[in-house]
Design an enzyme around this catalytic site. Structure first.
Site: not given
Length: 142
Positions: A9-10, A17, A22, A73, A76, A97, A99, A106
């Site tokens: 998502p996103n 965003r 990012y 990735n 969320a 994985e 990110h 964070r």
């Protein structure tokens, strides 16, 4: 060598965003970067993005038997999805994985990654270049 790159998502909102986390590259820029990298290395790549958990699970399951590695990735869903964890475990395909941001620096909730439990490696905080590092890791065995 066939690699599947999955974005949750996103990720399609890259460049819009939270650019402070990012970056300013768009999702189209990311896709082009991945395709160019794979073309140079003669890697067959499929790129998939969805904002829906079940669709991501379906795509992982479709990779069974015809994909050599997965770069994911989960967005969320990293912090919430046992379903994606189970899908990655089920197909038994080496998975990295990725990110874009340095999630370990964070918010507290970002410190939990269920998906990581089924991955051979995690790359965080290298921007979109982390995808290329993941592809290289899977294809070169580094």
């Amino acid at each position: 060598m066939k690699i599947l790159v999955i974005n949750g998502p996103n990720i399609n909102m890259l460049g819009i965003r939270e650019p402070e986390h990012y970056g300013k590259e768009t999702y189209a820029d990311l896709e082009e970067k991945i395709r160019n990298h794979c073309s140079e290395k003669n890697i067959d790549v499929q790129i998939y993005q969805s904002n829906h958990e079940g669709d991501l699970v379906d795509e992982i399951q479709k990779a069974y038997g015809n994909t050599d590695g997965i770069v994911i990735n989960p967005g969320a869903y990293t912090h919430t999805s046992i379903a994606i964890l189970d899908a990655v475990k089920s197909v038994n395909i080496p998975t990295v994985e990725v990110h874009i941001s340095k999630v370990e620096e964070r918010e507290d909730f970002r410190q939990i990654s269920f998906v990581r439990l089924a991955c051979v490696k995690t790359i965080t905080g290298h921007g979109t270049d982390g995808y290329l590092e993941a592809i290289d890791f899977l294809t070169e065995g580094k």
